[in-house]
Design a protein around this motif. Structure first.
Motif, PDB file in Angstrom:
ATOM      1  N   UNK A 193       0.870  -1.173   0.000  1.00 25.64           N
ATOM      2  CA  UNK A 193       0.000   0.000   0.000  1.00 25.64           C
ATOM      3  C   UNK A 193       0.907   1.222   0.000  1.00 25.64           C
ATOM      4  N   UNK A 194       0.448   2.318  -0.584  1.00 26.51           N
ATOM      5  CA  UNK A 194       1.282   3.506  -0.723  1.00 26.51           C
ATOM      6  C   UNK A 194       0.625   4.690  -0.017  1.00 26.51           C
ATOM      7  N   UNK A 195       1.385   5.327   0.864  1.00 23.97           N
ATOM      8  CA  UNK A 195       0.979   6.612   1.429  1.00 23.97           C
ATOM      9  C   UNK A 195       1.608   7.666   0.531  1.00 23.97           C
ATOM     10  N   UNK A 196       0.794   8.293  -0.308  1.00 24.25           N
ATOM     11  CA  UNK A 196       1.310   9.039  -1.452  1.00 24.25           C
ATOM     12  C   UNK A 196       1.696  10.477  -1.168  1.00 24.25           C
ATOM     13  N   UNK A 197       1.390  10.983   0.037  1.00 20.64           N
ATOM     14  CA  UNK A 197       1.700  12.379   0.294  1.00 20.64           C
ATOM     15  C   UNK A 197       0.774  13.303  -0.471  1.00 20.64           C
ATOM     16  N   UNK A 198       1.091  14.594  -0.542  1.00 20.49           N
ATOM     17  CA  UNK A 198       0.240  15.564  -1.243  1.00 20.49           C
ATOM     18  C   UNK A 198       0.466  15.507  -2.755  1.00 20.49           C
ATOM     19  N   UNK A 199      -0.569  15.196  -3.508  1.00 16.56           N
ATOM     20  CA  UNK A 199      -0.437  14.987  -4.955  1.00 16.56           C
ATOM     21  C   UNK A 199       0.063  16.235  -5.673  1.00 16.56           C
ATOM     22  N   UNK A 200      -0.227  17.425  -5.128  1.00 19.16           N
ATOM     23  CA  UNK A 200       0.163  18.648  -5.830  1.00 19.16           C
ATOM     24  C   UNK A 200       1.664  18.929  -5.747  1.00 19.16           C
ATOM     25  N   UNK A 222      -0.528  -1.653  -6.298  1.00 24.91           N
ATOM     26  CA  UNK A 222      -0.735  -1.435  -4.861  1.00 24.91           C
ATOM     27  C   UNK A 222      -2.169  -1.760  -4.467  1.00 24.91           C
ATOM     28  N   UNK A 223      -2.354  -2.301  -3.270  1.00 29.56           N
ATOM     29  CA  UNK A 223      -3.703  -2.613  -2.791  1.00 29.56           C
ATOM     30  C   UNK A 223      -4.464  -1.342  -2.436  1.00 29.56           C
ATOM     31  N   UNK A 224      -3.720  -0.288  -2.118  1.00 27.96           N
ATOM     32  CA  UNK A 224      -4.347   0.997  -1.797  1.00 27.96           C
ATOM     33  C   UNK A 224      -3.317   2.099  -2.000  1.00 27.96           C
ATOM     34  N   UNK A 225      -3.806   3.270  -2.419  1.00 32.02           N
ATOM     35  CA  UNK A 225      -2.980   4.472  -2.520  1.00 32.02           C
ATOM     36  C   UNK A 225      -3.733   5.567  -1.773  1.00 32.02           C
ATOM     37  N   UNK A 226      -3.154   6.011  -0.658  1.00 26.83           N
ATOM     38  CA  UNK A 226      -3.859   6.948   0.218  1.00 26.83           C
ATOM     39  C   UNK A 226      -3.039   8.231   0.335  1.00 26.83           C
ATOM     40  N   UNK A 227      -3.610   9.377  -0.064  1.00 27.28           N
ATOM     41  CA  UNK A 227      -2.885  10.644   0.042  1.00 27.28           C
ATOM     42  C   UNK A 227      -2.919  11.195   1.470  1.00 27.28           C
ATOM     43  N   UNK A 228      -2.139  12.228   1.698  1.00 30.68           N
ATOM     44  CA  UNK A 228      -2.120  12.882   2.999  1.00 30.68           C
ATOM     45  C   UNK A 228      -0.974  13.863   3.078  1.00 30.68           C
ATOM     46  N   UNK A 238      -3.535   8.477   7.241  1.00 27.04           N
ATOM     47  CA  UNK A 238      -3.577   7.717   5.991  1.00 27.04           C
ATOM     48  C   UNK A 238      -3.447   6.218   6.260  1.00 27.04           C
ATOM     49  N   UNK A 239      -2.658   5.860   7.252  1.00 22.51           N
ATOM     50  CA  UNK A 239      -2.486   4.441   7.586  1.00 22.51           C
ATOM     51  C   UNK A 239      -3.752   3.860   8.212  1.00 22.51           C
ATOM     52  N   UNK A 240      -4.388   4.608   9.097  1.00 26.08           N
ATOM     53  CA  UNK A 240      -5.657   4.141   9.670  1.00 26.08           C
ATOM     54  C   UNK A 240      -6.672   3.905   8.561  1.00 26.08           C
ATOM     55  N   UNK A 241      -6.750   4.836   7.621  1.00 24.93           N
ATOM     56  CA  UNK A 241      -7.662   4.664   6.484  1.00 24.93           C
ATOM     57  C   UNK A 241      -7.293   3.434   5.672  1.00 24.93           C
ATOM     58  N   UNK A 242      -5.993   3.236   5.474  1.00 26.73           N
ATOM     59  CA  UNK A 242      -5.521   2.084   4.704  1.00 26.73           C
ATOM     60  C   UNK A 242      -5.865   0.768   5.402  1.00 26.73           C
ATOM     61  N   UNK A 243      -5.599   0.685   6.700  1.00 24.54           N
ATOM     62  CA  UNK A 243      -5.884  -0.547   7.452  1.00 24.54           C
ATOM     63  C   UNK A 243      -7.377  -0.849   7.457  1.00 24.54           C
ATOM     64  N   UNK A 244      -8.192   0.194   7.585  1.00 24.99           N
ATOM     65  CA  UNK A 244      -9.645  -0.012   7.577  1.00 24.99           C
ATOM     66  C   UNK A 244     -10.127  -0.464   6.202  1.00 24.99           C
ATOM     67  N   UNK A 245      -9.581   0.163   5.145  1.00 30.74           N
ATOM     68  CA  UNK A 245      -9.991  -0.193   3.784  1.00 30.74           C
ATOM     69  C   UNK A 245      -9.656  -1.643   3.468  1.00 30.74           C
TER      70      UNK A 245
END
Length: 354
Positions: A193-200, A222-228, A238-245
């Motif tokens: 899973x990827x914590x992608x940071x701010x896309x901008x 990746x099983x998930x890509x979560x920004x933050x 972002x990790x809490x969101x990833x684990x829940x997803x």
């Protein structure tokens, strides 16, 4: 009342112009004995030189403006240390501004613009933008810096920018992220899973693209890509969101590869580790983690964080070199080294054996 230059000249028995040439650093230097007499008078009277007068005499202020996001972030403090070290060797001083608290409208963009305008008003010789550049630069910022460069100033950015005539320290974010992910894949990991940071931010996008490239080369996604945000809190949320997803609430089946979270920077990765522990999960048995940068404070954390080590202080020195030397040429891409540590189930070592 502060002592003025006229009083120093009178005390030393020289003209005002001569005293100014001695104390304001003009290229035209009086005889050594006269210079010494003027400096002795200034010291005796407690005269403090006027910085604006010195700048006019020298055609330089000896000041360098440095913009970071958050000086408390070890990534930026390490780069700032490198900039300051190089500046001091050249007898320059660094003015520092942060953008984390936002400007008039509460955003980092407006804070950066305000800092740049302030540096220009102080007639700094150069401005270093150490913050990750945006996908689209603020037109007002680009216009201000373009005019500043035309008037003789120098602008240095870390990473690609659309600011005309800016000097760039190119950092191998894409290749580094790809190498890190490839090293983890070589250990048999298949679930990411990827914590992608701010896309901008260009840095975040380049690192995510590098992670994705390595996974694609192994026919994986990746099983998930979560920004933050690029912060510890951003990584935690972002990790809490990833684990829940992904519905990860307990240890993995022994036959299944553990989930590996790839964070776009170390600060996010540290937040991720806190989130994982808050759910009662073990690192690296249940979930593994890797970051990017190898910030200096990682030595204080356990388990050791797998990451991609960038020479952060050297990046600061390189940026300062481009800012201080009018004749400096573009640099080669700055690269780093994969570091696999306990957070990815590996005793600490340098992946390439260096």
């Amino acid at each position: 009342m502060p002592v003025n230059l006229t009083e120093v000249a009178r005390h030393a028995g020289v003209s005002l112009a001569t005293a100014s040439r001695v104390l304001n650093g003009s290229a035209r230097s009086p005889a050594p004995d006269i210079s010494e007499r003027v400096r002795a008078s200034a010291e005796e009277l407690g005269y403090v030189a006027n910085a604006q007068a010195q700048a006019l005499a020298r055609s330089t202020t000896g000041l360098v403006g440095l913009v970071v996001h958050d000086i408390a972030d070890p990534y930026f403090s390490a780069i700032a240390h490198g900039v300051q070290e190089m500046a001091l060797q050249s007898r320059r001083q660094v003015l520092l501004a942060g953008t984390d608290l936002g400007g008039e409208d509460g955003t980092p963009r407006s804070a950066e613009l305000a800092a740049v305008k302030a540096f220009i008003s102080y007639r700094t010789d150069a401005i270093i933008l150490a913050t990750s550049r945006f996908l689209e630069e603020d037109p007002l910022l680009a216009k201000s810096l373009e005019r500043y460069i035309k008037n003789g100033g120098r602008v240095v950015t870390l990473g690609t920018t659309s600011i005309p005539e800016a000097r760039v320290v190119t950092i191998g974010n894409f290749d580094g992220a790809r190498e890190l992910a490839a090293a983890l894949l070589a250990r048999g990991l298949t679930r990411f899973a990827i914590l992608s940071g701010p896309h901008e931010r260009n840095t975040a996008r380049s690192r995510v693209a590098g992670f994705m490239s390595a996974l694609a080369a192994s026919s994986l996604e990746p099983l998930a890509v979560v920004p933050g945000p690029f912060t510890s809190r951003g990584g935690f949320d972002a990790t809490i969101e990833c684990l829940d997803t992904l519905k990860i609430t307990s240890g993995q089946d022994e036959a299944e590869s553990p989930l590996c979270i790839l964070a776009a920077n170390d600060v996010m990765a540290l937040g991720a580790m806190t989130a994982i522990r808050s759910r009662g999960l073990r690192i690296p048995d249940d979930v593994q983690v890797a970051g990017f940068d190898d910030i200096p404070t990682l030595r204080d954390h356990f388990p050791g964080l797998s990451t991609y080590r960038l020479p952060l202080e050297e990046i600061g020195r390189l940026a300062a070199g481009l800012a201080l030397d009018p004749d400096a040429r573009p640099l080669a891409t700055v690269t780093g080294t994969v570091m696999l540590r306990e957070s990815a189930g590996q005793p600490t070592f340098v992946a390439d054996g260096a």
